[in-house]
Design a protein around this motif. Structure first.
Motif, PDB file in Angstrom:
ATOM      1  N   ALA A 148       0.854  -1.185   0.000  1.00  0.00           N
ATOM      2  CA  ALA A 148       0.000   0.000   0.000  1.00  0.00           C
ATOM      3  C   ALA A 148       0.893   1.239   0.000  1.00  0.00           C
ATOM      4  O   ALA A 148       1.996   1.217   0.570  1.00  0.00           O
ATOM      5  CB  ALA A 148      -0.897   0.000   1.227  1.00  0.00           C
ATOM      6  N   GLU A 149       0.429   2.300  -0.609  1.00  0.00           N
ATOM      7  CA  GLU A 149       1.229   3.522  -0.686  1.00  0.00           C
ATOM      8  C   GLU A 149       1.592   4.050   0.697  1.00  0.00           C
ATOM      9  O   GLU A 149       2.683   4.589   0.900  1.00  0.00           O
ATOM     10  CB  GLU A 149       0.456   4.587  -1.460  1.00  0.00           C
ATOM     11  CG  GLU A 149       0.436   4.393  -2.958  1.00  0.00           C
ATOM     12  CD  GLU A 149       1.817   4.437  -3.574  1.00  0.00           C
ATOM     13  OE1 GLU A 149       2.085   3.640  -4.494  1.00  0.00           O
ATOM     14  OE2 GLU A 149       2.633   5.269  -3.124  1.00  0.00           O
ATOM     15  N   SER A 150       0.715   3.846   1.655  1.00  0.00           N
ATOM     16  CA  SER A 150       0.924   4.395   2.988  1.00  0.00           C
ATOM     17  C   SER A 150       2.078   3.723   3.739  1.00  0.00           C
ATOM     18  O   SER A 150       2.578   4.294   4.724  1.00  0.00           O
ATOM     19  CB  SER A 150      -0.357   4.260   3.816  1.00  0.00           C
ATOM     20  OG  SER A 150      -0.749   2.904   3.903  1.00  0.00           O
ATOM     21  N   VAL A 151       2.512   2.543   3.297  1.00  0.00           N
ATOM     22  CA  VAL A 151       3.588   1.837   4.004  1.00  0.00           C
ATOM     23  C   VAL A 151       4.821   1.630   3.131  1.00  0.00           C
ATOM     24  O   VAL A 151       5.850   1.148   3.625  1.00  0.00           O
ATOM     25  CB  VAL A 151       3.107   0.469   4.541  1.00  0.00           C
ATOM     26  CG1 VAL A 151       1.847   0.642   5.378  1.00  0.00           C
ATOM     27  CG2 VAL A 151       2.887  -0.537   3.417  1.00  0.00           C
ATOM     28  N   LYS A 152       4.730   1.976   1.876  1.00  0.00           N
ATOM     29  CA  LYS A 152       5.836   1.755   0.948  1.00  0.00           C
ATOM     30  C   LYS A 152       7.092   2.477   1.438  1.00  0.00           C
ATOM     31  O   LYS A 152       7.033   3.640   1.826  1.00  0.00           O
ATOM     32  CB  LYS A 152       5.432   2.244  -0.445  1.00  0.00           C
ATOM     33  CG  LYS A 152       6.245   1.669  -1.580  1.00  0.00           C
ATOM     34  CD  LYS A 152       5.661   2.058  -2.927  1.00  0.00           C
ATOM     35  CE  LYS A 152       4.350   1.351  -3.185  1.00  0.00           C
ATOM     36  NZ  LYS A 152       3.829   1.630  -4.556  1.00  0.00           N
TER      37      LYS A 152
END
Length: 123
Positions: free
Chosen positions: A60-64
């Motif tokens: 997910a973009e939030s954890v990349k």
């Protein structure tokens, strides 16, 4: 199929945790695996996925850039290394299994779920 997740806990913002999930009951190495999370009052959301061999991952973009998903097929185990944790990462984390690489990032298409492990990040 049973998935046993562990490794959650309380950590300060900026800290790290490593989640583990041990699978039993079917050919672990044949299926993709995923991690999802659910914060209080929110829907379950996709976090990360890994293909059967570990050669491909998706985040997910939030954890990349902060989370790393890996697997050890000899131990029937997957790991989620979480660094630079933020209060927004606070949630119950669930590991998931199968059925296919194209579906593992969609909660409604997951075959099996682990019981969840709570991650709390304090500010």
């Amino acid at each position: 199929v049973q998935l046993q997740a562990s490794g959650g806990g309380l950590v300060q913002a900026g800290g790290s945790l490593r989640l583990s999930c041990v699978a039993s009951g079917r050919a672990f190495s044949s299926f993709p695996m995923g991690w999802f999370r659910q914060a209080p009052g929110k829907e379950r959301e996709f976090v990360a996925a890994i293909n059967w061999s570990g050669s491909s991952t998706r985040y997910a973009e939030s954890v990349k850039g902060r989370f790393t998903f890996s697997r050890d097929n000899a131990r029937n185990t997957v790991y989620l290394q979480m660094n630079s944790l933020k209060p927004d990462d606070t949630a119950v984390y669930y590991c998931a299994s199968g059925p296919a690489w194209g579906a593992i990032s969609t909660a409604t298409q997951v075959d099996y779920w682990g019981q969840g492990t709570l991650v709390t990040v304090s500010s």
